[in-house]
Design an enzyme around this catalytic site. Sequence first.
Site, PDB file in Angstrom:
ATOM      1  N   PHE A  85       0.838  -1.192   0.000  1.00  0.00           N
ATOM      2  CA  PHE A  85       0.000   0.000   0.000  1.00  0.00           C
ATOM      3  C   PHE A  85       0.882   1.255   0.000  1.00  0.00           C
ATOM      4  CE2 PHE A  85      -2.424   3.430   1.835  1.00  0.00           C
ATOM      5  CZ  PHE A  85      -3.677   3.294   1.259  1.00  0.00           C
ATOM      6  N   ASP A  86       1.871   1.263   0.907  1.00  0.00           N
ATOM      7  CA  ASP A  86       2.760   2.423   0.999  1.00  0.00           C
ATOM      8  C   ASP A  86       3.483   2.669  -0.316  1.00  0.00           C
ATOM      9  OD1 ASP A  86       1.963   2.786   3.538  1.00  0.00           O
ATOM     10  OD2 ASP A  86       3.730   1.873   4.475  1.00  0.00           O
TER      11      ASP A  86
ATOM     12  N   SER B 247     -31.286  18.314  17.302  1.00  0.00           N
ATOM     13  CA  SER B 247     -30.962  17.212  18.208  1.00  0.00           C
ATOM     14  C   SER B 247     -32.145  16.250  18.241  1.00  0.00           C
ATOM     15  CB  SER B 247     -30.643  17.746  19.595  1.00  0.00           C
ATOM     16  OG  SER B 247     -31.772  18.431  20.063  1.00  0.00           O
TER      17      SER B 247
ATOM     18  N   GLU C 155     -31.321   1.718  15.549  1.00  0.00           N
ATOM     19  CA  GLU C 155     -29.882   1.753  15.276  1.00  0.00           C
ATOM     20  C   GLU C 155     -29.134   1.986  16.572  1.00  0.00           C
ATOM     21  OE1 GLU C 155     -29.054   5.018  12.652  1.00  0.00           O
ATOM     22  OE2 GLU C 155     -29.933   3.982  10.940  1.00  0.00           O
TER      23      GLU C 155
ATOM     24  N   LYS D 268     -26.802   4.006  19.020  1.00  0.00           N
ATOM     25  CA  LYS D 268     -26.517   5.436  19.187  1.00  0.00           C
ATOM     26  C   LYS D 268     -25.037   5.571  19.548  1.00  0.00           C
ATOM     27  CE  LYS D 268     -28.305   9.597  21.448  1.00  0.00           C
ATOM     28  NZ  LYS D 268     -27.032  10.245  21.622  1.00  0.00           N
TER      29      LYS D 268
ATOM     30  N   ASP E 282     -21.513   6.911  20.525  1.00  0.00           N
ATOM     31  CA  ASP E 282     -21.155   7.942  21.489  1.00  0.00           C
ATOM     32  C   ASP E 282     -19.872   8.644  21.045  1.00  0.00           C
ATOM     33  OD1 ASP E 282     -21.285   9.479  23.698  1.00  0.00           O
ATOM     34  OD2 ASP E 282     -20.603   7.946  25.107  1.00  0.00           O
TER      35      ASP E 282
ATOM     36  N   ARG F 209     -21.050  20.245  14.389  1.00  0.00           N
ATOM     37  CA  ARG F 209     -22.405  20.651  14.720  1.00  0.00           C
ATOM     38  C   ARG F 209     -22.487  22.129  15.109  1.00  0.00           C
ATOM     39  NH1 ARG F 209     -26.222  17.554  16.963  1.00  0.00           N
ATOM     40  NH2 ARG F 209     -27.969  18.764  17.710  1.00  0.00           N
TER      41      ARG F 209
ATOM     42  N   GLU G   9     -21.161  10.086  12.892  1.00  0.00           N
ATOM     43  CA  GLU G   9     -20.561  10.245  14.208  1.00  0.00           C
ATOM     44  C   GLU G   9     -19.096   9.846  14.131  1.00  0.00           C
ATOM     45  OE1 GLU G   9     -22.848  11.372  16.237  1.00  0.00           O
ATOM     46  OE2 GLU G   9     -22.108  11.100  18.297  1.00  0.00           O
TER      47      GLU G   9
ATOM     48  N   TYR H 111     -25.320   7.938   9.492  1.00  0.00           N
ATOM     49  CA  TYR H 111     -26.656   7.473   9.862  1.00  0.00           C
ATOM     50  C   TYR H 111     -27.808   8.329   9.345  1.00  0.00           C
ATOM     51  CZ  TYR H 111     -25.119  10.640  13.577  1.00  0.00           C
ATOM     52  OH  TYR H 111     -24.590  11.694  14.267  1.00  0.00           O
TER      53      TYR H 111
ATOM     54  N   LYS I  57     -36.010   5.432  14.510  1.00  0.00           N
ATOM     55  CA  LYS I  57     -36.386   6.348  13.431  1.00  0.00           C
ATOM     56  C   LYS I  57     -37.548   5.764  12.639  1.00  0.00           C
ATOM     57  CE  LYS I  57     -31.549   7.493  12.910  1.00  0.00           C
ATOM     58  NZ  LYS I  57     -30.339   7.440  12.101  1.00  0.00           N
TER      59      LYS I  57
ATOM     60  N   LYS J 167     -31.899   6.144  25.827  1.00  0.00           N
ATOM     61  CA  LYS J 167     -30.545   6.129  26.390  1.00  0.00           C
ATOM     62  C   LYS J 167     -30.437   5.062  27.456  1.00  0.00           C
ATOM     63  CE  LYS J 167     -28.830  10.646  25.759  1.00  0.00           C
ATOM     64  NZ  LYS J 167     -27.619  11.297  26.115  1.00  0.00           N
TER      65      LYS J 167
ATOM     66  N   CYS K 195       7.832   2.479  47.104  1.00  0.00           N
ATOM     67  CA  CYS K 195       7.427   1.381  46.219  1.00  0.00           C
ATOM     68  C   CYS K 195       6.958   0.182  47.053  1.00  0.00           C
ATOM     69  CB  CYS K 195       8.602   0.979  45.336  1.00  0.00           C
ATOM     70  SG  CYS K 195       8.235  -0.448  44.303  1.00  0.00           S
TER      71      CYS K 195
ATOM     72  N   CYS L 109       9.706  -2.788  46.264  1.00  0.00           N
ATOM     73  CA  CYS L 109      11.134  -2.756  46.602  1.00  0.00           C
ATOM     74  C   CYS L 109      11.448  -1.716  47.668  1.00  0.00           C
ATOM     75  CB  CYS L 109      11.978  -2.521  45.355  1.00  0.00           C
ATOM     76  SG  CYS L 109      11.898  -0.825  44.758  1.00  0.00           S
TER      77      CYS L 109
ATOM     78  N   CYS M 222       8.526   4.313  40.434  1.00  0.00           N
ATOM     79  CA  CYS M 222       9.621   3.741  41.202  1.00  0.00           C
ATOM     80  C   CYS M 222      10.795   3.717  40.236  1.00  0.00           C
ATOM     81  CB  CYS M 222       9.285   2.316  41.649  1.00  0.00           C
ATOM     82  SG  CYS M 222      10.758   1.451  42.226  1.00  0.00           S
TER      83      CYS M 222
ATOM     84  N   CYS N 179      13.920  -3.618  41.311  1.00  0.00           N
ATOM     85  CA  CYS N 179      12.514  -3.672  41.735  1.00  0.00           C
ATOM     86  C   CYS N 179      11.849  -4.885  41.055  1.00  0.00           C
ATOM     87  CB  CYS N 179      11.826  -2.367  41.342  1.00  0.00           C
ATOM     88  SG  CYS N 179      10.088  -2.326  41.770  1.00  0.00           S
TER      89      CYS N 179
HETATM   90  S1  IVH Z   1     -29.918  10.458  13.798  1.00  0.00           S
HETATM   91  C1  IVH Z   1     -32.081  14.523  12.717  1.00  0.00           C
HETATM   92  N1  IVH Z   1     -28.648   8.229  14.395  1.00  0.00           N
HETATM   93  O1  IVH Z   1     -27.013  11.454  18.668  1.00  0.00           O
HETATM   94  C2  IVH Z   1     -31.567  13.364  13.445  1.00  0.00           C
HETATM   95  N2  IVH Z   1     -28.016  10.210  15.544  1.00  0.00           N
HETATM   96  O2  IVH Z   1     -29.003  13.521  20.130  1.00  0.00           O
HETATM   97  C3  IVH Z   1     -30.185  12.997  13.113  1.00  0.00           C
HETATM   98  N3  IVH Z   1     -26.160   9.888  17.139  1.00  0.00           N
HETATM   99  O3  IVH Z   1     -26.735  14.573  17.113  1.00  0.00           O
HETATM  100  C4  IVH Z   1     -29.549  12.116  14.102  1.00  0.00           C
HETATM  101  N4  IVH Z   1     -25.869   7.740  16.744  1.00  0.00           N
HETATM  102  O4  IVH Z   1     -24.723  13.029  17.073  1.00  0.00           O
HETATM  103  C5  IVH Z   1     -28.777   9.555  14.653  1.00  0.00           C
HETATM  104  N5  IVH Z   1     -27.572   6.180  14.779  1.00  0.00           N
HETATM  105  C6  IVH Z   1     -27.709   7.496  15.028  1.00  0.00           C
HETATM  106  C7  IVH Z   1     -26.884   8.154  15.961  1.00  0.00           C
HETATM  107  C8  IVH Z   1     -27.085   9.524  16.206  1.00  0.00           C
HETATM  108  C9  IVH Z   1     -25.443   8.788  17.437  1.00  0.00           C
HETATM  109  C10 IVH Z   1     -25.970  11.201  17.781  1.00  0.00           C
HETATM  110  C11 IVH Z   1     -25.942  12.361  16.822  1.00  0.00           C
HETATM  111  C12 IVH Z   1     -27.074  13.234  17.207  1.00  0.00           C
HETATM  112  C13 IVH Z   1     -27.346  12.808  18.615  1.00  0.00           C
HETATM  113  C14 IVH Z   1     -28.809  12.967  18.912  1.00  0.00           C
END
Ligand code: IVH
Length: 666
Positions: free
Chosen positions: A37-38, A83, A113, A115, A117, A136, A173, A225, A288, A312, A406, A409, A422, A428
């Site tokens: 690859f390199d 949000s 789906e 979520k 983090d 954002r 994300e 997503y 969704k 959550k 320590c 030792c 140490c 040690c």
């Molecule tokens: S959908 C208009 N799907 O969670 C809706 N968000 O509080 C678009 N997040 O701002 C968001 N996993 O940063 C969606 N599978 C997922 C997600 C996801 C993480 C985050 C995203 C969003 C926040 C919602």
Amino acid sequence: MTEQQAFARIQELTHQLNEHNYQYYVLDRPSISDQAFDALLQELELLEKAWPQYLSPQSPSQRVGGQALSKFENAAHRFPMMSLGNTYSRDELSAFDERVQKGLGKPARYVGELKFDGVAISLTYENGQLVRAITRGDGQKGDVVTENIKTIRSIPLQLRGSGYPTFFEMRGEVFIQRKDFEKLNEQRLAAGEEPYANPRNFASGSLKLLNPAEVSRRKLDCFVYYLNTDEKLFHSHHQSMEAAKSWGFRVCAHATEPTDLNGLMSFIDHWELARTQLGYDIDGIVIKVDDFNDREELGYTAKSPRWAISYKYKPMSAITLLESVSYQVGRTGAVTPVANLKPVLLAGTVVKRASLYNEAEIERLDLHLGDQVFVEKGGEIIPKVMGVDVAKRPIGAEKVAFISHCPDCGSALEKIEAIHYCLNDAICPPQQLGRLEHFVARKAMDLNSIGKETIVQLFEAGLVRQVSDFYDLQYDDLLGLERMGDKSVRNLLEGLEASKQIPYERVLFGLGIRLVGETVAKTLAKHFPAVEMLAAASQEELVAINEIGEKIARNVVAWFRQEENLAVIEALKFHGLQLSRNTEADVVVSDKLSGQSFVISGVFERHERDELKAIIEQNGGKVLSGVSGKTNFLLAGDGMGPSKLQKAQDLGVKILTENEFEEMLA
Ligand code: IVH
């Protein structure tokens, strides 16, 4: 090369590199070696330098990060980043489903789906090319971080396939895989630096860096997503995500098929526990409405869509008694405090211990012995002490004070930045043991016949203290030890013998000099072809090398200043380990030995073993470390191991004396 040929080759290389990136980072299915690859990448970079008019901003060469910025531009989102409403309760989820049904006048189908983090990002594509990435921000406007985002290998710069809208926005994300995060933190701890708090802060901090080259080293990843476009090409979310997958994006691999409330509930149940098995952190589930017409009908509130909600997970937590604090000394002498807890059930496992990181963390928690502490397990495997129930503190409880000496030792600890060390590394015990374990590891001397328990036995019997002591071991020393029969002893000794052929750079890595990992060891071996040269190198000479920083240089110089270490080097040299680079091997003299493989064993009259190795390689032959079915010749000197000879005879390997070998080449 004509201009036209150069252009064609640039296009071909771009296509190949994009394809390999996709296989590796999106499908987790490497299709080419790193070196190959390199080599392709380097060829592309050279051509782009020679024909800059064909350097595209979406070229795979742009993933390593170019010029640092002085600040980020601010830009408005084409589609505001809203949000999601969120909930922790299943009742509220049923209420959400009822609202949706009422709004539509019929039951809805949902996609569940994970979520993720991490930190949200908006990616704009025009004609299949990534043109802009915006954070954002306040939802209306964010920072333009395109150069940083381009370094994330799982985000396509040029889409694959076809059928994508001319203009669209993809939401995703950005995050880091847990194993990559843990590795980075280990390196930081070893370097005496403060560890990063958690993967999410790490990801969001990384996007705010002004130097894309640094971001490129941070192994960020991205799941997408949400597809936003004015072109009506898809009917539903799951259809749009299938398409996104075909264009080369990484989408949630665990999303449900369109389902109803019951289906969502079992999905939620499943991931509540299974999330600890994922390689990355999630903090819940996103639900969704799948159908785009349904979505349009439901619309938005001022803050969030009415067609989606997040459920959550509560962090998995428990409360238990802090019985004591103990301290672990690592190979590098770093001392880590550990909370010993009254065993408690947490997320399906019994937790007895939790890391306390360092003194500052103990202070932050204001920890007292006998405290009731909250332990939490997020996505991560090792539980954390999150806080103390001060109201339940027993009267007169003793405040936890970091130890000054320590535990193993007894020497006084020194605090370097946030970490206690140490520094008595010579004697040690856990540091000595740690060094021995490191030396035998696969990436160092690869002595798989010497396990952890064997090391402890050898250490406790006083047979091995320094890595060089391994090579003084005799058959009779070993036979008496626990679980050591004739066969394992022979294995162990043969392994040691074979390890004498392990190249210099790996021996260097095996020495366990603080901050000298595999890559640094390679760099050092390249610049200092013999260990004597490295030992004599000054701080300035070391820092002059590109990849070597102040801290590494200081550690290397300090290591070679210690008498005990120099004695180890001398002993390793005496035993015939590779402590210099075999530069002669690069020269080709003939191809007389081409296709032949040799094992060299014992002591010779007219040649050093290294010389013989070089002669074989210069004449096209190969030198192997142990006798096997693949060996053609055993070059046998005085005092070679009887078992090696036996094995060669058993396998019908031809045995050569020094004279016969010379005749072969004459
Ligand atoms: S959908 C208009 N799907 O969670 C809706 N968000 O509080 C678009 N997040 O701002 C968001 N996993 O940063 C969606 N599978 C997922 C997600 C996801 C993480 C985050 C995203 C969003 C926040 C919602």
